[in-house]
Design a protein around this motif. Sequence first.
Motif, PDB file in Angstrom:
ATOM      1  N   LEU A 197       4.738 -23.202 -33.738  1.00 37.67           N
ATOM      2  CA  LEU A 197       4.526 -21.946 -33.039  1.00 37.67           C
ATOM      3  C   LEU A 197       4.902 -22.110 -31.574  1.00 37.67           C
ATOM      4  CD1 LEU A 197       1.035 -20.918 -34.456  1.00 37.67           C
ATOM      5  CD2 LEU A 197       3.282 -20.065 -35.152  1.00 37.67           C
ATOM      6  N   SER A 198       5.352 -21.040 -30.961  1.00 38.49           N
ATOM      7  CA  SER A 198       5.683 -21.071 -29.547  1.00 38.49           C
ATOM      8  C   SER A 198       5.409 -19.697 -28.954  1.00 38.49           C
ATOM      9  CB  SER A 198       7.149 -21.458 -29.329  1.00 38.49           C
ATOM     10  OG  SER A 198       8.008 -20.541 -29.972  1.00 38.49           O
ATOM     11  N   PRO A 199       5.091 -19.645 -27.657  1.00 40.27           N
ATOM     12  CA  PRO A 199       4.803 -18.355 -27.023  1.00 40.27           C
ATOM     13  C   PRO A 199       6.080 -17.560 -26.794  1.00 40.27           C
ATOM     14  CG  PRO A 199       4.751 -20.115 -25.398  1.00 40.27           C
ATOM     15  CD  PRO A 199       4.943 -20.779 -26.732  1.00 40.27           C
ATOM     16  N   PRO A 200       5.973 -16.285 -26.495  1.00 38.45           N
ATOM     17  CA  PRO A 200       7.168 -15.498 -26.177  1.00 38.45           C
ATOM     18  C   PRO A 200       7.872 -16.071 -24.945  1.00 38.45           C
ATOM     19  CG  PRO A 200       5.240 -14.087 -26.498  1.00 38.45           C
ATOM     20  CD  PRO A 200       4.737 -15.483 -26.458  1.00 38.45           C
ATOM     21  N   SER A 201       9.199 -16.033 -24.964  1.00 39.08           N
ATOM     22  CA  SER A 201       9.979 -16.549 -23.840  1.00 39.08           C
ATOM     23  C   SER A 201      10.099 -15.500 -22.739  1.00 39.08           C
ATOM     24  CB  SER A 201      11.376 -16.967 -24.307  1.00 39.08           C
ATOM     25  OG  SER A 201      11.285 -18.034 -25.228  1.00 39.08           O
ATOM     26  N   HIS A 202       9.966 -15.958 -21.479  1.00 41.71           N
ATOM     27  CA  HIS A 202      10.112 -15.081 -20.316  1.00 41.71           C
ATOM     28  C   HIS A 202      10.850 -15.857 -19.232  1.00 41.71           C
ATOM     29  CE1 HIS A 202       7.418 -12.023 -21.970  1.00 41.71           C
ATOM     30  NE2 HIS A 202       6.622 -13.019 -22.358  1.00 41.71           N
ATOM     31  N   THR A 222       1.155 -12.437 -31.987  1.00 39.76           N
ATOM     32  CA  THR A 222       0.446 -12.388 -33.268  1.00 39.76           C
ATOM     33  C   THR A 222       1.354 -12.923 -34.358  1.00 39.76           C
ATOM     34  OG1 THR A 222      -0.811 -10.430 -32.590  1.00 39.76           O
ATOM     35  CG2 THR A 222      -0.685 -10.891 -34.953  1.00 39.76           C
ATOM     36  N   PHE A 223       0.806 -13.730 -35.259  1.00 37.27           N
ATOM     37  CA  PHE A 223       1.599 -14.148 -36.410  1.00 37.27           C
ATOM     38  C   PHE A 223       0.778 -13.983 -37.683  1.00 37.27           C
ATOM     39  CE2 PHE A 223      -0.574 -18.173 -35.750  1.00 37.27           C
ATOM     40  CZ  PHE A 223      -0.647 -18.742 -37.013  1.00 37.27           C
ATOM     41  N   GLN A 224       1.511 -13.785 -38.770  1.00 37.54           N
ATOM     42  CA  GLN A 224       0.901 -13.556 -40.077  1.00 37.54           C
ATOM     43  C   GLN A 224       0.977 -14.835 -40.911  1.00 37.54           C
ATOM     44  OE1 GLN A 224      -0.387 -10.544 -41.188  1.00 37.54           O
ATOM     45  NE2 GLN A 224       0.019  -9.610 -39.184  1.00 37.54           N
TER      46      GLN A 224
END
Length: 410
Positions: free
Chosen positions: A2-7, A21-23
């Motif tokens: 898992l990784s956070p959103p890139s900014h 959020t992940f399923q």
Amino acid sequence: MLSPPSHYGMTVLNRDAFTSTFQTLALRVPSKNVTSIQKALSRDVLNLSRIRTIVPDPESNETRVLLLRHDLKDVSDLAPGSTKLIEEQELSVIQHSIDLDYSFWTTEQILHAVIPDTIQDIPCAYTQVGHIAHMNLREVFYPWKQLIGQVILDKNKNITSVVNKLNSIDTTFRFFQMEVLAGDTNMVTEVKESGCKFRFDFSKVYWNSRLHTEHDRLIKLFKKDQTVCDVFAGVGPFAIPAAKNGVIVYANDLNPESYDWLKVNKSHNKIPDSKLKPYNMDGRDFIQQAVQTLANANGGDSWKTFDHFVMNLPDTAIEFLDAFRDLYQDQKVLYESLCPAPKLPMVHCHCFTRSDDPAQDIAQRVEQVIGSVYDASTSNLHWVRNVAPRKDMYCISFYLTPEMIFGPTR
């Protein structure tokens, strides 16, 4: 993974931007059976750090939700044994949502999400000095330096200040300029080392926690009631523990701030005046004065000198070895009258080298400054640490010889 959103455009930290959020597939399991079923399905159970595998079931107090591997798309991807168990136990397969926010992600994950992949070696490492995290950021990371500092501050609850080194160490007073990236601007800190507590202003003195092994190594060489001359003592990482162990230490530093904190640490660790004598002098002048003071304290009619000289100023310590030339010339007759000849002091001199042959390089530099060769059979060259590519720190330990310390009358 898992990784956070890139900014990648972010240079001012926005914690809300790292919510995701992940399923994952999950099983609704009777509460009384959840432990045994989790064990039986261990190969297919969710295994991600900081995420619970078993969570409450919002629809019933009689059941729990057992989370399955987050890479599963369908139960048909499960191991055959797992599929069979689910069928036999008549377990319901459901979708489960996991909400993750800024607090979930590690420092490294956040920094990878804001610093482009084209830049190598994301700066997550730091040296901790009490409540201060000390970084040495490369210039390429300067656009993100405040963000980097804030993330490190957020993720380490025992850190209250994050600072960045701005230049090389001042060779006169042995400290470097720094900027506060995040947190408290108070640079007065306290650390524990070698069984002692040290207080100092990190912005005005030199302290390197990575040298604790070297501090301990030399301290163990000093015996109770021996006399040590610490020429570049700083705030006392050698002097304070040695004095606490019963060694008599004459300790000096040119930096007035270091001298003041040395005295604070002497008091803080309850070191008696008889064991630690602080000075604030130039290194060469101190060596000469300390030798004379010790001789006079002994009455001047019998041989008495230091057992060890410590010279921990690796940038320039070798240059100060000329202070030993003819240092004891006024005691030459006394020395030669004694049989057997007294043991002469051992010098522990720290230095840097970039040479492919460190032993030869250091020996040549030492002997050129001190004016004669040292006895290689009784000397010791100790590697301390690597400080930069092709730059290593060493400690050369050697006994002074009559040729070094006695000479013609000036």
